[in-house]
Design an enzyme around this catalytic site. Structure first.
Site, PDB file in Angstrom:
ATOM      1  CD  GLU A   1       4.239   0.879   6.953  1.00  0.00           C
ATOM      2  OE1 GLU A   1       5.083   1.266   7.791  1.00  0.00           O
ATOM      3  OE2 GLU A   1       3.821   1.592   6.012  1.00  0.00           O
TER       4      GLU A   1
ATOM      5  CG  ASP B   1      -0.209   0.060   2.541  1.00  0.00           C
ATOM      6  OD1 ASP B   1       0.771  -0.697   2.709  1.00  0.00           O
ATOM      7  OD2 ASP B   1      -0.608   0.845   3.425  1.00  0.00           O
TER       8      ASP B   1
END
Length: 490
Positions: free
Chosen positions: A190, A123
């Site tokens: 994250e 991400d």
């Protein structure tokens, strides 16, 4: 006269002893750098470059409001990985946790050894609205130009995901099989804490009783002009990360018209409290990962700097004073405070009945949340100001003398032979903290050589990575896998 002469002899003798001892310490300071065993693997460069370029084109953006996340784009990225790395997906076991966090198990030949884990996240953070036109190339274009790959995720952290999978794909193609099990673990959130990604992976593996020898995540990098007195670039491997906490200072009281103010208003008292915290600051102490950093780089310093650090027991106050002069080095040796938000008032001629301020703190290992809260209350010394504190404490500190750290250090040295590889304290957060509970040690290292300007691009404008850096990262991951096997064969 005799007494004076005798005193001078004593002083001279002590001075001579001091010089001999301190010079001996400096001259006998041994390097803690391994000799490079140069990387000689083969990498399909065209495939690697084009794959990272295409990976950047998926808008796998994390938002604090998870409902904004385009999970269809995440699904498309996972399908892309399967198509790009066919041997990995044929030979390794793939498990999806919460549909989008990925766990690949590469089975080794020796089940008695604890596995190792390589982890990254795919991400990325959003591009700040209004800055799109400041990019030289579209942030999700994956443009290949000027010897670089451009776009969001080239440094944080699709380079890690694709780099690890490229390394595995090449080794599998060569017929390589590791001795110990290797887990490749990729989170999808994250940037917003990793609760559904890394944290859930850890919960899943913990239920199965899986324990790692070590886990390697993103983190420090190889940085130029990082340490005074060291001409070579320094590669810093995070052995711990600071805790992150938010303190709120708040006060309530009568307001009233601004024409008749009290001597101490709500705004004034909160401002005074912040001023006291900034003037006092938390105590500084060169210890733990900060001390480890200088123990590893000191032997590589110019002689004057080496002399000082070789005799730290004498010069520690001077060293700390020097480190406190710069924000980056200051954060290495103390818990930091950063006032970020102030709330008070609605009208220019009315005294606010409430005032509050938000302070972000980054906690040193060993400084607990309770101790930090007590320190704040004691420093501001105002019983009417309410102090609340929430957050996470620093992670554990991983061993710098273990074969785990030496494996990472050797692997980095094999690829970046001129760099000084040393431990350090990571200021930002990563998924690595989640793995602390199931790993003997956790380390944080992005295997690329960066400038200070590159570091600012990670969550900023014009994020990009040089092709050479990216290929070196793949080489590093190949080396980590092979170096870890050498320990198994001992």
């Amino acid at each position: 006269m005799k007494k004076l002469k005798f005193s001078l002899i004593i002083i001279g003798s002590l001075l001579l002893v001091f010089i001999i001892v301190t010079m001996f310490n400096a001259l006998t300071l041994e390097s803690r750098q391994p000799s490079p065993d140069y990387f000689n693997g083969t990498i399909n460069e065209d495939h690697a470059i084009n794959t990272l370029s295409k990976a950047i084109q998926f808008n796998t953006i994390s938002y604090q409001d998870r409902s904004k996340m385009d999970l269809i784009e995440f699904d498309r990225f996972i399908t892309f990985l399967k198509e790009s790395f066919p041997i990995v997906h044929e030979d390794l076991e793939l498990e999806k946790v919460n549909s989008h966090a990925l766990v690949y198990k590469w089975k080794g030949t020796d089940s008695t050894k604890l596995p190792i884990g390589l982890t990254s996240h795919y991400d990325v953070v959003p591009v700040l609205e209004g800055t799109e036109e400041n990019w030289e190339h579209d942030p999700f274009s994956g443009t290949i130009a000027d010897g670089k790959i451009w776009g969001r995720g080239t440094l944080d952290d699709k380079i890690g995901v694709v780099g690890i999978l490229e390394a595995a794909e090449h080794l599998l193609k060569e017929g390589y099989q590791p001795s110990r099990d290797i887990y490749l673990m990729f989170g999808h959130d994250e940037e917003i804490g990793g609760d559904e990604g890394a944290a859930s992976i850890v919960s899943t593996l913990k239920e199965r009783g899986i324990k790692f020898d070590f886990v390697l995540d993103e983190g420090g990098a190889i940085v130029e002009n990082m340490v005074p007195g060291v001409d070579q670039p320094v590669g810093v491997v995070g052995v711990s990360e600071k805790g992150s906490a938010t303190a709120e200072l708040s006060i309530e009281g009568s307001g009233g018209h601004s024409s008749q103010p009290k001597d101490r208003t709500n705004i004034g008292r909160i401002a005074s409290a912040i001023a006291k915290l900034e003037e006092t600051q938390f105590p500084a102490d060169l210890k733990g990962p900060g001390e480890d950093l200088f123990e590893f780089v000191a032997p590589e310093m110019s002689f004057a700097m080496k002399y000082v650090f070789a005799n730290k027991f004498i010069f520690e106050p001077v060293i700390e004073r020097i480190l406190l002069e710069q924000p980056a080095s200051s954060a290495l040796i103390r818990t930091t405070i950063a006032p970020t938000i102030f709330h008070a008032g609605e009208q220019y001629n009315a005294l606010p009945e409430k005032a509050s301020a938000i302070i972000n703190l980054r906690l040193m290992p060993g400084d607990s949340l309770e101790e930090v809260k007590d320190y704040i209350k004691k420093t501001i010394d105002d019983e009417d100001i309410k102090v609340t504190l929430k957050g996470s404490e620093a992670s554990g500190v991983s061993d710098v003398d273990s074969w785990h750290f030496k494996t990472i250090q050797q692997s980095a040295k094999n690829v970046y032979d001129e760099a000084v590889i040393a431990p350090y304290l990571m200021f930002a957060g990563s998924d690595a903290k989640h793995y602390d509970s199931i790993a003997e040690n956790t380390y944080r290292f992005l295997p690329v050589q960066l400038t200070s300007e590159d570091l600012n691009r990670m969550h900023g404008t014009n994020e990009h990575v040089s092709i050479d850096n990216y290929l070196n990262a793949i080489g590093f991951y190949m080396e980590v896998i092979r170096e870890a096997d050498k320990e198994t064969m001992k």
